[in-house]
Scaffold this active site. Structure first.
Site, PDB file in Angstrom:
ATOM      1  N   TYR A   8       0.857  -1.188   0.000  1.00  0.00           N
ATOM      2  CA  TYR A   8       0.000   0.000   0.000  1.00  0.00           C
ATOM      3  C   TYR A   8       0.891   1.235   0.000  1.00  0.00           C
ATOM      4  O   TYR A   8       1.448   1.613   1.027  1.00  0.00           O
ATOM      5  CB  TYR A   8      -0.906  -0.029   1.223  1.00  0.00           C
ATOM      6  CG  TYR A   8      -2.003   1.010   1.265  1.00  0.00           C
ATOM      7  CD1 TYR A   8      -2.259   1.865   0.200  1.00  0.00           C
ATOM      8  CD2 TYR A   8      -2.807   1.130   2.396  1.00  0.00           C
ATOM      9  CE1 TYR A   8      -3.281   2.797   0.251  1.00  0.00           C
ATOM     10  CE2 TYR A   8      -3.830   2.050   2.470  1.00  0.00           C
ATOM     11  CZ  TYR A   8      -4.064   2.886   1.396  1.00  0.00           C
ATOM     12  OH  TYR A   8      -5.075   3.817   1.468  1.00  0.00           O
ATOM     13  N   LYS A  65      -1.334  -1.328  -4.204  1.00  0.00           N
ATOM     14  CA  LYS A  65      -2.386  -0.316  -4.243  1.00  0.00           C
ATOM     15  C   LYS A  65      -1.678   1.022  -4.370  1.00  0.00           C
ATOM     16  O   LYS A  65      -0.957   1.449  -3.468  1.00  0.00           O
ATOM     17  CB  LYS A  65      -3.268  -0.347  -3.004  1.00  0.00           C
ATOM     18  CG  LYS A  65      -4.371   0.721  -3.074  1.00  0.00           C
ATOM     19  CD  LYS A  65      -5.217   0.807  -1.823  1.00  0.00           C
ATOM     20  CE  LYS A  65      -6.214   1.952  -1.953  1.00  0.00           C
ATOM     21  NZ  LYS A  65      -6.994   2.164  -0.712  1.00  0.00           N
ATOM     22  N   VAL A  97      -8.851  -0.068  -6.366  1.00  0.00           N
ATOM     23  CA  VAL A  97      -9.379  -0.186  -5.012  1.00  0.00           C
ATOM     24  C   VAL A  97     -10.012   1.159  -4.721  1.00  0.00           C
ATOM     25  O   VAL A  97      -9.319   2.142  -4.449  1.00  0.00           O
ATOM     26  CB  VAL A  97      -8.288  -0.530  -3.981  1.00  0.00           C
ATOM     27  CG1 VAL A  97      -8.896  -0.594  -2.583  1.00  0.00           C
ATOM     28  CG2 VAL A  97      -7.605  -1.841  -4.321  1.00  0.00           C
TER      29      VAL A  97
END
Length: 317
Positions: A143, A171, A211
């Site tokens: 992330y 992400k 996402v």
């Protein structure tokens, strides 16, 4: 030929929602509401749900609440969508413990945030992710959100981490599309847009999907953008992305956190949401009315591809 034929497989699906964490009016975790919202989102087109990320208020939920949320949502979706658990902190040992707890609770994968506040150098960032990935059996999304953590996962670090068998993707909230393309072109990592304005742009250069915070409100339309692109109808994909832009801007770039705007809009739509936890404050009436107006206008005027979801399959119409 479908534009998806040369794309590496998306490990958790393409259309993932960064799901809010519903709370009761008193501020407690609302597991029943989480199950109802999860079912609504999957029925509406989400192929995966990401829990306890930024939108899920992970900084203000306990480890026990995070695990309970994973169990409840995994039970609700019952294999119809992937469940990815957000884990991670500025303590590598705690991050590894959270990863194991998420695995035990039934998660299909992990979203592991960069260590925050400490601002570790890149060799320490790499060591942190390797330690978490080594200590569990689940696939890992890195992330990368330096605007919140204070530390970037440099593209060169991601390239090195790509050799780890459980590091499967990123992400991407770094706002560096050049760096993203560099990694996409040199690895098989699945790159998920973490900023809704990049959903189509990143997908067009080989990203795995998104996402999305905005998907809490319009899961079907955002999914339709990817489906249109995969079907070769790039004009329909373009129109769908642009049609969603006013709502994306209000939810993600209006000066309020996406958690706040998503919960305000979901509440207006009669969906489980509840309050935000301090230090966040709820959206005011003016902001909430603006979100509802933009949502209603989008639903009324959008003339691009729509998806109608039944119990077992989706059709582009």
């Amino acid at each position: 030929m479908s534009s998806a034929t040369s794309r590496p497989p998306a490990p958790f699906g393409r259309a993932l929602c960064a799901m809010i964490t519903p709370f009761t009016d008193a501020g407690a975790l609302d597991l029943d509401g989480a199950q109802r919202l999860a079912d609504h989102l999957v029925t509406g087109g989400c192929e995966g749900l990401v829990l306890s990320g930024t939108t899920g208020e992970s900084p203000t939920t306990s480890d026990a609440e995070k695990a309970a949320l994973v169990r409840a949502v995994a039970d609700a979706v019952a294999g119809r969508a992937s469940v990815v658990a957000g884990v991670g902190s500025n303590d590598t040992r705690l991050s590894a413990e959270q990863a194991l707890a998420a695995e035990k609770a039934g998660a299909d994968g992990l979203l592991v945030v960069t260590p925050y506040y400490s601002k570790p150098p890149q060799d320490a960032v790499e060591a942190h992710f390797r330690a978490v990935a080594d200590g569990c059996g689940l696939p890992v999304l890195l992330y990368d959100i330096p605007g919140r953590t204070g530390t970037r996962i440099a593209p060169e670090t991601i390239l090195r981490l790509a050799d780890h068998p459980r590091v499967v993707g990123v992400k991407d909230c770094a706002y560096d599309i050049l760096g993203s393309q560099k990694v996409i072109s040199r690895t098989e990592l699945a790159y998920y847009a973490g900023c809704d304005e990049y959903n189509l742009a990143l997908y067009a250069v080989g990203g795995a999907g998104y996402v999305s915070t905005v998907s809490n409100a319009i899961p079907g339309q955002l999914r339709a953008v990817l489906d249109a692109f995969d079907a070769g109808d790039t004009e329909a994909a373009r129109r769908g992305q642009l049609a969603a832009t006013p709502l994306i801007e209000l939810m993600m770039a209006s000066g309020l956190p996406g958690t706040v705007t998503a919960k305000a809009l979901l509440g207006e739509l009669g969906l489980p949401a509840g309050p935000v936890r301090a230090p966040l404050l709820p959206a005011g009436r003016e902001a909430t009315d603006g979100l509802r107006t933009a949502y209603d206008e989008l639903r009324a005027t959008y003339d691009g591809p729509r998806i109608t979801y039944g119990e077992s399959r989706a059709t582009l119409g």
